[in-house]
Design a protein around this motif. Structure first.
Motif, short mmCIF file in Angstrom:
data_model
loop_
_atom_site.label_atom_id
_atom_site.label_comp_id
_atom_site.label_asym_id
_atom_site.label_seq_id
_atom_site.Cartn_x
_atom_site.Cartn_y
_atom_site.Cartn_z
N ALA A 61 5.39 -10.54 4.04
CA ALA A 61 6.32 -11.30 3.20
C ALA A 61 5.93 -11.17 1.74
O ALA A 61 4.78 -10.84 1.41
CB ALA A 61 6.32 -12.77 3.61
N THR A 62 6.87 -11.47 0.85
CA THR A 62 6.63 -11.32 -0.59
C THR A 62 6.14 -12.60 -1.25
O THR A 62 5.69 -12.56 -2.40
CB THR A 62 7.91 -10.85 -1.29
OG1 THR A 62 8.96 -11.80 -1.03
CG2 THR A 62 8.32 -9.48 -0.77
N SER A 63 6.24 -13.74 -0.57
CA SER A 63 5.78 -15.01 -1.12
C SER A 63 5.64 -16.01 0.02
O SER A 63 6.20 -15.80 1.11
CB SER A 63 6.78 -15.56 -2.15
OG SER A 63 7.97 -15.98 -1.50
N GLN A 65 7.08 -18.83 0.20
CA GLN A 65 8.44 -19.31 0.44
C GLN A 65 9.22 -18.33 1.33
O GLN A 65 9.87 -18.74 2.31
CB GLN A 65 9.16 -19.49 -0.90
CG GLN A 65 10.58 -20.01 -0.79
CD GLN A 65 11.27 -20.06 -2.15
OE1 GLN A 65 11.44 -19.03 -2.80
NE2 GLN A 65 11.63 -21.25 -2.58
N HIS A 66 9.14 -17.04 0.99
CA HIS A 66 9.82 -16.00 1.76
C HIS A 66 9.32 -16.01 3.20
O HIS A 66 10.11 -15.92 4.16
CB HIS A 66 9.58 -14.65 1.10
CG HIS A 66 10.10 -13.48 1.87
ND1 HIS A 66 9.40 -12.30 2.00
CD2 HIS A 66 11.25 -13.30 2.56
CE1 HIS A 66 10.10 -11.45 2.72
NE2 HIS A 66 11.23 -12.03 3.08
N GLN A 69 10.62 -19.10 5.29
CA GLN A 69 12.06 -19.10 5.62
C GLN A 69 12.35 -18.50 6.98
O GLN A 69 13.36 -18.84 7.60
CB GLN A 69 12.83 -18.34 4.53
CG GLN A 69 12.91 -19.08 3.21
CD GLN A 69 13.45 -18.22 2.07
OE1 GLN A 69 13.51 -16.98 2.19
NE2 GLN A 69 13.85 -18.86 0.98
N SER A 70 11.46 -17.65 7.47
CA SER A 70 11.72 -16.96 8.74
C SER A 70 10.77 -17.42 9.85
O SER A 70 10.71 -16.78 10.90
CB SER A 70 11.59 -15.45 8.57
OG SER A 70 10.26 -15.10 8.19
N THR A 92 7.03 -22.30 -5.20
CA THR A 92 7.45 -21.26 -4.24
C THR A 92 6.54 -21.30 -3.01
O THR A 92 6.28 -20.28 -2.40
CB THR A 92 7.42 -19.86 -4.88
OG1 THR A 92 6.08 -19.57 -5.34
CG2 THR A 92 8.38 -19.78 -6.04
N GLY A 97 10.31 -23.33 1.53
CA GLY A 97 11.09 -22.42 2.36
C GLY A 97 11.22 -22.82 3.81
O GLY A 97 12.10 -22.33 4.52
#
Length: 307
Positions: A61-63, A65-66, A69-70, A92, A97
């Protein structure tokens, strides 16, 4: 409005896991979850450090938060309270997320008051938070034999057990923050045993004894403990490779000895812990912050003019 309890049992086929923190402890813990068949998304400040987990099937993941989210469950095991605050409740961070009903699990040794703050913040997002620091060093992480001390909602901890069992043995110790308080107690006991063992071996060496025989003798009596089994031979063999860093133990002591300032409670006198902290600070002052905890014997030796 209270966060909804998860209704789907945890399983490799349905539970999406996020992992943040792939250092000495976190990397083998994440690897065990991948080996158990779980789908894992990881975040690393330095993406190259995640390559070995990506080769095992992890997604990057890039963060935070990212990542969140999943994911249904997000684990963190990072440096200390400032890192945890930023990664979990920062702009973030994980909670920015995580979807309602999601669970964040902090396995860092961190602050009990921060664990309660995170729990409250998670509740405000209709999510759940568990503080579950671990003990057992890198060997325990690789072998799935960590002691996991969990604080938070008991039903959420019970729901998480299939994941905890991949990593070790979980003990539920109470509400939010209780896992962190239990871990500080663990550090106090463990460090006192390390210092005692260091002094015993230094004394025996000065007396001209065979240290291997001394250690065997100690293991045959009531003085035997897990610290002796893990670190006795390493001290004798001068093997100071880290299973946990000395500088992190000093951080843990700082949390424990500042307990009163955080919680505005009555003073808890911890003279032994304060002394142990100073000895491990001695390791850092000697340039040995990145050595294993067993390296505290070098501080005792230097006090006695050895080395």
């Amino acid at each position: 409005m209270e966060a909804p309890y998860p209704t789907t049992p945890i399983s490799p086929s349905t539970t999406r896991i996020g992992w943040i923190g792939i250092g000495l402890m976190g990397s083998p813990m994440a690897s065990r979850l991948l080996a158990a068949g779980y789908f894992l998304t990881v975040f690393a400040r330095n993406p190259s450090k995640a390559l070995h987990l990506q080769s095992q099937g992890a997604f990057l993941a890039t963060s935070p938060q990212h990542l969140a989210q999943s994911c249904d469950v997000v684990f963190t095991i990072i440096g200390g309270p400032p890192d945890v605050r930023s990664v979990v409740i920062g702009p973030t961070g994980v909670l920015s997320g995580l979807n309602p009903g999601g669970v964040t699990v902090d396995m860092t040794t961190s602050s009990p008051s921060l664990a309660r703050e995170i729990s409250n913040a998670a509740g405000g997002k209709l999510c759940w938070a568990v503080d579950a620091p671990v003990s057992g060093a890198d060997a325990g992480a690789r072998e799935g034999k960590l002691a996991i001390m969990a604080g938070g909602d008991s039903r959420i901890v019970e729901w998480l057990l299939p994941l905890f069992e991949v990593m070790g043995k979980c003990t539920y110790v109470g509400g939010a923050g209780c896992g962190q308080s239990c871990k500080i107690g663990n550090q106090i006991v463990g460090s006192a045993n390390l210092v005692g063992l260091s002094e015993a071996l230094t004394f025996a060496g000065r007396a001209g004894l065979d240290l291997g025989k001394v250690l065997a003798g100690l293991k045959g009596g009531p003085a035997v403990n897990k610290i002796m089994e893990l670190f006795g031979e390493k001290m004798i063999e001068r093997d100071f490779r880290p299973g946990g860093f000395a500088e992190y133990l000093v951080k843990d002591f700082g949390i424990g000895l500042n307990f009163v300032e955080e919680d505005e409670g009555e003073v808890v006198a911890l003279p032994g812990a304060a002394l142990c902290k100073q000895l491990f600070i001695g390791m850092i002052a000697n340039g040995d912050a990145k050595l294993g905890l067993q390296g505290v014997i070098t501080v005792i030796e230097r006090l006695n003019g050895i080395n």
